[in-house]
Design a protein around this motif. Structure first.
Motif, PDB file in Angstrom:
ATOM      1  N   GLY A 192      61.122-102.044 -78.390  1.00  8.65           N
ATOM      2  CA  GLY A 192      61.702-101.851 -77.064  1.00  8.65           C
ATOM      3  C   GLY A 192      62.325-100.475 -76.919  1.00  8.65           C
ATOM      4  N   PHE A 207      59.719 -95.359 -59.211  1.00  2.00           N
ATOM      5  CA  PHE A 207      60.240 -95.649 -60.551  1.00  2.00           C
ATOM      6  C   PHE A 207      60.957 -96.999 -60.565  1.00  2.00           C
ATOM      7  N   PRO A 209      68.052 -96.570 -66.807  1.00  2.00           N
ATOM      8  CA  PRO A 209      68.438 -97.490 -65.725  1.00  2.00           C
ATOM      9  C   PRO A 209      69.706 -97.100 -64.948  1.00  2.00           C
ATOM     10  N   LEU A 257      56.243-111.595 -71.308  1.00  2.00           N
ATOM     11  CA  LEU A 257      55.733-110.743 -72.394  1.00  2.00           C
ATOM     12  C   LEU A 257      56.301-111.193 -73.742  1.00  2.00           C
ATOM     13  N   ARG A 258      57.587-111.510 -73.749  1.00  2.00           N
ATOM     14  CA  ARG A 258      58.229-111.984 -74.982  1.00  2.00           C
ATOM     15  C   ARG A 258      57.545-113.241 -75.505  1.00  2.00           C
ATOM     16  N   GLY A 302      60.920-101.822 -72.056  1.00  2.00           N
ATOM     17  CA  GLY A 302      61.597-101.372 -73.268  1.00  2.00           C
ATOM     18  C   GLY A 302      63.051-101.801 -73.322  1.00  2.00           C
ATOM     19  N   ALA A 315      58.627-100.060 -60.314  1.00  2.00           N
ATOM     20  CA  ALA A 315      57.927-100.285 -61.587  1.00  2.00           C
ATOM     21  C   ALA A 315      58.882-100.873 -62.622  1.00  2.00           C
ATOM     22  N   MET A 316      60.100-100.318 -62.672  1.00  2.00           N
ATOM     23  CA  MET A 316      61.078-100.789 -63.656  1.00  2.00           C
ATOM     24  C   MET A 316      61.441-102.258 -63.404  1.00  2.00           C
ATOM     25  N   LEU A 317      61.687-102.597 -62.144  1.00  2.00           N
ATOM     26  CA  LEU A 317      62.080-103.971 -61.818  1.00  2.00           C
ATOM     27  C   LEU A 317      60.934-104.945 -62.072  1.00  2.00           C
ATOM     28  N   ALA A 318      59.694-104.518 -61.753  1.00  2.00           N
ATOM     29  CA  ALA A 318      58.531-105.376 -62.004  1.00  2.00           C
ATOM     30  C   ALA A 318      58.429-105.670 -63.500  1.00  2.00           C
ATOM     31  N   ALA A 319      58.605-104.639 -64.318  1.00  2.00           N
ATOM     32  CA  ALA A 319      58.541-104.834 -65.771  1.00  2.00           C
ATOM     33  C   ALA A 319      59.661-105.752 -66.253  1.00  2.00           C
ATOM     34  N   MET A 320      60.847-105.612 -65.651  1.00  2.00           N
ATOM     35  CA  MET A 320      61.969-106.465 -66.053  1.00  2.00           C
ATOM     36  C   MET A 320      61.704-107.926 -65.706  1.00  2.00           C
ATOM     37  N   VAL A 321      61.066-108.163 -64.554  1.00  2.00           N
ATOM     38  CA  VAL A 321      60.722-109.526 -64.161  1.00  2.00           C
ATOM     39  C   VAL A 321      59.688-110.096 -65.133  1.00  2.00           C
ATOM     40  N   ALA A 322      58.767-109.236 -65.597  1.00  2.00           N
ATOM     41  CA  ALA A 322      57.659-109.704 -66.444  1.00  2.00           C
ATOM     42  C   ALA A 322      58.036-109.815 -67.916  1.00  2.00           C
ATOM     43  N   THR A 323      59.176-109.247 -68.312  1.00  2.00           N
ATOM     44  CA  THR A 323      59.496-109.209 -69.743  1.00  2.00           C
ATOM     45  C   THR A 323      59.618-110.590 -70.404  1.00  2.00           C
ATOM     46  N   PRO A 324      60.257-111.599 -69.766  1.00  2.00           N
ATOM     47  CA  PRO A 324      60.309-112.909 -70.427  1.00  2.00           C
ATOM     48  C   PRO A 324      58.916-113.453 -70.761  1.00  2.00           C
ATOM     49  N   GLY A 334      58.610 -95.972 -65.308  1.00  2.00           N
ATOM     50  CA  GLY A 334      59.347 -97.143 -64.824  1.00  2.00           C
ATOM     51  C   GLY A 334      58.982 -98.392 -65.616  1.00  2.00           C
TER      52      GLY A 334
END
Lengths: 139, 142
Positions: free
Chosen positions: A88, A120, A103, A134-135, B94, A123-132, B88
């Motif tokens: 990460g 930016f 952030p 992905l984990r 990360g 994209a960042m928020l989309a990735a944060m929503v998708a992280t669980p 982003g």
């Protein structure tokens, strides 16, 4: 209500500090990472300055065990260097270097970065929503 | 770096640390930007969403007010859409995988003498350094 007021005050002071320190300037941040170019040490002063009051706060907090508004002080996480911490942080550092945004400043400058900042953030928020998800998918 | 930049860096840093101290001592929360917003958007912070939202309101709304008061602020952000989108996504994934960013691991972690925070900080600074070396000095795109 008190919790909300102090949360908002803390957020505002954090944002003001990011602005005053120059950390919303993405070129300055990239300058800190540019060790082999025109290196800009400002970020070290920001980090050093921020750690001083926080160090004192932790000493007080760990003695009190409970915050003023009643919440227990969060326990120190197990000091284990797991794979997700390393992977990460590698990903985060790469993104940070690419455009000079992490952030905090990305949020503090949400209204100062124009449409680029919006791309930016989305994209960042989309990735944060998708992280669980992905984990869960990670072996 | 301009000569007075380090003074403003230090003053701003003290403000950032004081904000973290306030949030910890009053609310009992760790001031990590990625954790506060991440928990809000992925639902894991449902239990204290109001507090998160209030913090974010202060963080997002106050700087533009302050910036308007004394000068125009140029954040010099790139307008390269691909770089912005890639960065982003990398920052979002990360920081949530590592459970922290510059504020959480860097400011709040190191000051607690957390080895995890220190290790994460060294890894993301090293990664950022390599990326700047690669994309600025070899590829010349940033």
């Amino acid at each position: 209500m008190q919790r909300l007021i102090f949360a908002a005050l803390s957020g505002a002071l954090f944002g003001a500090g990011l602005l005053v320190s120059g950390m919303v300037d993405t070129v300055k941040v990239q300058g800190w990472l540019d060790v082999f170019g025109a290196w800009d040490p400002t970020l070290a002063f920001v980090m050093g300055g921020a750690i001083v009051p926080m160090f004192i706060a932790w000493r007080v907090a760990e003695r009190r065990k409970t915050a003023v508004l009643g919440t227990p002080i969060p326990a120190k996480p197990a000091q284990r260097l797991d794979r997700n911490l390393v992977i990460g942080s590698l990903m985060f550092g790469a993104g940070w270097g690419l455009v000079g945004l992490c952030p905090g400043p990305a949020l503090a400058a949400a209204f100062l970065n124009g449409s680029s900042g919006l791309i930016f953030l989305v994209a960042m928020l989309a990735a944060m929503v998708a992280t669980p998800a992905l984990r869960r998918a990670m072996p | 770096m301009l000569q007075q930049d380090w003074i403003w860096g230090l003053i701003g840093g003290l403000m950032i640390g004081s904000a973290g101290a306030l949030f910890l001592l009053m609310n009992g929360r760790i001031m990590g930007a990625s954790g506060i917003i991440g928990g809000l958007v992925d639902g894991s912070g449902r239990g204290n969403w109001g507090e998160r939202l209030a913090f974010l309101a202060g963080l997002v709304l106050f700087p533009p007010v302050l910036a308007g008061l004394y000068q125009t602020v140029d954040t010099r952000l790139t307008d390269n859409v691909w770089l912005l989108a890639a960065a982003g996504l990398l920052v979002g994934f990360g920081t949530r995988l590592a459970n922290g960013c510059t504020s959480g691991h860097g400011v709040c972690g190191i000051s607690r003498l957390s080895w995890r925070g220190l290790a994460a900080t060294m890894v993301y600074i090293a990664a950022g350094g390599v990326i700047v070396l690669l994309f600025r000095h070899w590829l010349g795109v940033i």
